[in-house]
Design a protein around this motif. Structure first.
Motif, PDB file in Angstrom:
ATOM      1  N   ARG A 295       0.666  -1.174  -0.017  1.00 27.00           N
ATOM      2  CA  ARG A 295       0.065   0.147  -0.116  1.00 27.00           C
ATOM      3  C   ARG A 295       0.736   1.290  -0.010  1.00 27.00           C
ATOM      4  O   ARG A 295       0.308   2.410  -0.361  1.00 27.00           O
ATOM      5  N   TRP A 296       1.882   1.169   0.544  1.00 29.60           N
ATOM      6  CA  TRP A 296       2.949   2.237   0.277  1.00 29.60           C
ATOM      7  C   TRP A 296       4.406   1.778   0.021  1.00 29.60           C
ATOM      8  O   TRP A 296       4.628   0.701   0.430  1.00 29.60           O
ATOM      9  N   VAL A 297       5.276   2.313  -0.621  1.00 31.39           N
ATOM     10  CA  VAL A 297       6.611   1.994  -1.202  1.00 31.39           C
ATOM     11  C   VAL A 297       7.735   2.454  -0.196  1.00 31.39           C
ATOM     12  O   VAL A 297       7.775   3.714   0.055  1.00 31.39           O
ATOM     13  N   GLY A 298       8.414   1.723   0.209  1.00 27.85           N
ATOM     14  CA  GLY A 298       9.515   2.110   1.100  1.00 27.85           C
ATOM     15  C   GLY A 298       9.195   2.296   2.555  1.00 27.85           C
ATOM     16  O   GLY A 298       8.032   1.809   2.863  1.00 27.85           O
ATOM     17  N   ALA A 299      10.311   2.836   3.295  1.00 32.03           N
ATOM     18  CA  ALA A 299       9.687   3.033   4.750  1.00 32.03           C
ATOM     19  C   ALA A 299       8.895   4.352   4.771  1.00 32.03           C
ATOM     20  O   ALA A 299       9.042   5.397   4.338  1.00 32.03           O
ATOM     21  N   LEU A 300       7.650   3.948   5.837  1.00 32.93           N
ATOM     22  CA  LEU A 300       6.721   5.122   5.914  1.00 32.93           C
ATOM     23  C   LEU A 300       7.518   6.446   6.638  1.00 32.93           C
ATOM     24  O   LEU A 300       8.038   6.288   7.787  1.00 32.93           O
ATOM     25  N   GLY A 301       7.149   7.442   5.850  1.00 29.67           N
ATOM     26  CA  GLY A 301       7.872   8.732   6.588  1.00 29.67           C
ATOM     27  C   GLY A 301       6.701   9.886   6.273  1.00 29.67           C
ATOM     28  O   GLY A 301       5.670   9.687   6.054  1.00 29.67           O
ATOM     29  N   ASN A 302       7.213  11.046   6.652  1.00 30.15           N
ATOM     30  CA  ASN A 302       6.291  12.148   6.604  1.00 30.15           C
ATOM     31  C   ASN A 302       5.672  12.404   5.308  1.00 30.15           C
ATOM     32  O   ASN A 302       4.355  12.867   5.438  1.00 30.15           O
ATOM     33  N   GLU A 303       6.478  12.243   4.199  1.00 33.40           N
ATOM     34  CA  GLU A 303       5.594  12.635   3.088  1.00 33.40           C
ATOM     35  C   GLU A 303       4.656  11.607   2.671  1.00 33.40           C
ATOM     36  O   GLU A 303       3.687  11.945   1.946  1.00 33.40           O
ATOM     37  N   HIS A 304       4.729  10.227   3.114  1.00 30.96           N
ATOM     38  CA  HIS A 304       3.745   9.383   2.915  1.00 30.96           C
ATOM     39  C   HIS A 304       2.354   9.809   3.710  1.00 30.96           C
ATOM     40  O   HIS A 304       1.218   9.904   3.113  1.00 30.96           O
ATOM     41  N   TRP A 305       2.730  10.575   5.018  1.00 28.41           N
ATOM     42  CA  TRP A 305       1.504  10.779   5.905  1.00 28.41           C
ATOM     43  C   TRP A 305       0.947  12.204   5.227  1.00 28.41           C
ATOM     44  O   TRP A 305      -0.519  12.238   5.255  1.00 28.41           O
ATOM     45  N   TYR A 306       1.658  13.161   4.740  1.00 24.37           N
ATOM     46  CA  TYR A 306       1.369  14.185   3.997  1.00 24.37           C
ATOM     47  C   TYR A 306       0.211  13.790   2.941  1.00 24.37           C
ATOM     48  O   TYR A 306      -0.775  14.467   2.662  1.00 24.37           O
ATOM     49  N   ALA A 307       0.787  12.909   2.060  1.00 24.63           N
ATOM     50  CA  ALA A 307      -0.035  12.324   0.927  1.00 24.63           C
ATOM     51  C   ALA A 307      -1.249  11.871   1.348  1.00 24.63           C
ATOM     52  O   ALA A 307      -2.458  12.116   0.853  1.00 24.63           O
ATOM     53  N   ALA A 308      -1.255  11.037   2.668  1.00 28.32           N
ATOM     54  CA  ALA A 308      -2.519  10.501   2.875  1.00 28.32           C
ATOM     55  C   ALA A 308      -3.467  11.569   3.368  1.00 28.32           C
ATOM     56  O   ALA A 308      -4.866  11.644   3.215  1.00 28.32           O
ATOM     57  N   GLN A 309      -3.205  12.523   4.054  1.00 28.88           N
ATOM     58  CA  GLN A 309      -3.859  13.640   4.531  1.00 28.88           C
ATOM     59  C   GLN A 309      -4.465  14.452   3.303  1.00 28.88           C
ATOM     60  O   GLN A 309      -5.553  14.910   3.473  1.00 28.88           O
ATOM     61  N   VAL A 310      -3.570  14.729   2.585  1.00 25.70           N
ATOM     62  CA  VAL A 310      -4.025  15.480   1.456  1.00 25.70           C
ATOM     63  C   VAL A 310      -5.178  14.566   0.452  1.00 25.70           C
ATOM     64  O   VAL A 310      -6.313  15.194   0.102  1.00 25.70           O
ATOM     65  N   ALA A 311      -4.907  13.570   0.395  1.00 23.35           N
ATOM     66  CA  ALA A 311      -6.284  12.473   0.004  1.00 23.35           C
ATOM     67  C   ALA A 311      -7.378  12.542   0.421  1.00 23.35           C
ATOM     68  O   ALA A 311      -8.449  12.622   0.079  1.00 23.35           O
ATOM     69  N   LEU A 312      -7.154  12.403   1.936  1.00 19.94           N
ATOM     70  CA  LEU A 312      -8.585  12.626   2.688  1.00 19.94           C
ATOM     71  C   LEU A 312      -9.099  13.876   2.762  1.00 19.94           C
ATOM     72  O   LEU A 312     -10.401  14.035   2.738  1.00 19.94           O
ATOM     73  N   LEU A 313      -8.256  14.831   2.681  1.00 20.87           N
ATOM     74  CA  LEU A 313      -8.908  16.161   2.690  1.00 20.87           C
ATOM     75  C   LEU A 313      -9.439  16.559   1.476  1.00 20.87           C
ATOM     76  O   LEU A 313     -10.608  17.015   1.254  1.00 20.87           O
ATOM     77  N   GLY A 314      -8.617  16.330   0.142  1.00 19.08           N
ATOM     78  CA  GLY A 314      -9.228  16.642  -1.136  1.00 19.08           C
ATOM     79  C   GLY A 314     -10.429  15.793  -1.594  1.00 19.08           C
ATOM     80  O   GLY A 314     -10.970  16.219  -2.584  1.00 19.08           O
ATOM     81  N   THR A 315     -10.743  14.699  -1.005  1.00 22.75           N
ATOM     82  CA  THR A 315     -11.903  13.880  -1.228  1.00 22.75           C
ATOM     83  C   THR A 315     -13.026  14.112  -0.414  1.00 22.75           C
ATOM     84  O   THR A 315     -14.040  13.444  -0.414  1.00 22.75           O
ATOM     85  N   ALA A 316     -12.847  15.057   0.476  1.00 24.21           N
ATOM     86  CA  ALA A 316     -13.846  15.102   1.725  1.00 24.21           C
ATOM     87  C   ALA A 316     -14.849  16.336   1.260  1.00 24.21           C
ATOM     88  O   ALA A 316     -14.453  17.261   0.508  1.00 24.21           O
ATOM     89  N   SER A 317     -16.161  16.322   1.642  1.00 19.34           N
ATOM     90  CA  SER A 317     -17.075  17.277   1.478  1.00 19.34           C
ATOM     91  C   SER A 317     -16.613  18.520   2.449  1.00 19.34           C
ATOM     92  O   SER A 317     -15.498  18.363   3.204  1.00 19.34           O
ATOM     93  N   ARG A 318     -16.864  19.597   2.191  1.00 17.40           N
ATOM     94  CA  ARG A 318     -16.507  20.868   2.900  1.00 17.40           C
ATOM     95  C   ARG A 318     -16.859  20.777   4.250  1.00 17.40           C
ATOM     96  O   ARG A 318     -15.771  21.120   5.005  1.00 17.40           O
ATOM     97  N   SER A 319     -17.885  20.384   4.787  1.00 16.23           N
ATOM     98  CA  SER A 319     -18.206  20.319   6.122  1.00 16.23           C
ATOM     99  C   SER A 319     -17.257  19.373   6.853  1.00 16.23           C
ATOM    100  O   SER A 319     -16.750  19.164   7.960  1.00 16.23           O
TER     101      SER A 319
END
Length: 253
Positions: A52-76
């Protein structure tokens, strides 16, 4: 988006989403949520045998996950999302919700008021001060924003933070005299805790000495602060600040 998640590329995900309205992005949430949640729940340095992710999990992976959830969320839903690191909130959120930043300021301010000591839950809310400095929003004067400025954002020092965010010096910071503190966040508690240079003995006197605030207006603000319903603990702090500034005015050069 899924490739951006796997490789920890928040910029790639943002670019894929920012051309679409919020309601057009929400159907994608079901595709990214399982992967993003798994990444956010894993430990730093973890590797995933499922790929589900490539390499050792780090900050950029977490940032990517946050952006994916934020960007596909409704405004509320996005307004309620608490997992948001500073770089995501500061740089990428304005691209995903460019017209809704004032709503996020209100949400961040209310979040801080609810629990000023929620270190994880309040993570990223200082982005609103960066947005103000960049001219994306008006400098916030909400109660929670004002208290967050003095108690949350200034790392390592409030003076240094104000120097890098000068737009706040005559906007957000003076609102300190007009809003009451709350348990866990007030000028009095901040100074008692010795957080990055005292407001009453260092930051505010220096603002006056350097001409950012005048002595007369600061004394007037102190008097005004005593008419705001607040605790006696806070009243003593504002009286002490008033007396200290008044004494300094009478000292010979």
């Amino acid at each position: 988006m899924l490739a951006g998640l796997r490789h920890g590329q928040p910029e790639q995900i943002t670019e894929a989403l920012e051309g679409y309205a919020s309601e057009e992005r929400t159907p994608l949430r079901r595709f990214v949520r399982p992967q993003a949640n798994a990444m956010l729940a894993a430990q730093s340095g973890a590797r995933d045998p499922e790929g589900r992710w490539v390499g050792a999990l780090g900050n950029e992976h977490w940032y990517a996950a946050q952006v994916a959830l934020l960007g596909t969320a409704s405004r509320s839903h996005a307004l309620r999302q608490r997992t948001m690191d500073g770089p995501v909130a500061r740089d990428l959120l304005p691209r995903l919700f460019p017209d809704d930043l004032p709503l996020f300021v209100t949400a961040f301010s209310e979040r801080f008021l609810t629990d000023p000591k929620a270190w994880d839950g309040n993570r990223g809310i200082e982005a609103m001060f960066d947005w103000a400095q960049r001219g994306l929003i008006a400098p916030p004067v909400h109660q929670g924003a004002v208290l967050a400025l003095i108690c949350w954002a200034p790392r390592p020092s409030l003076w240094g933070y104000l120097h890098s965010h000068p737009v706040l010096i005559r906007t957000t910071l003076p609102a300190l005299f007009d809003v009451p503190g709350v348990r866990g966040a007030s000028a009095a508690q901040r100074d008692e805790g010795g957080l990055g240079g005292r407001l009453d003995r260092y930051v505010i006197p220096r603002l006056i000495r350097e001409g950012a605030w005048t002595r007369a207006e600061t004394l007037e603000w102190c008097t005004r602060a005593l008419n705001v319903p607040r605790s006696e603990y806070e009243y003593r702090w504002f009286r002490g600040l008033h007396d200290r500034i008044a004494v300094e005015r009478r000292r010979p050069n």
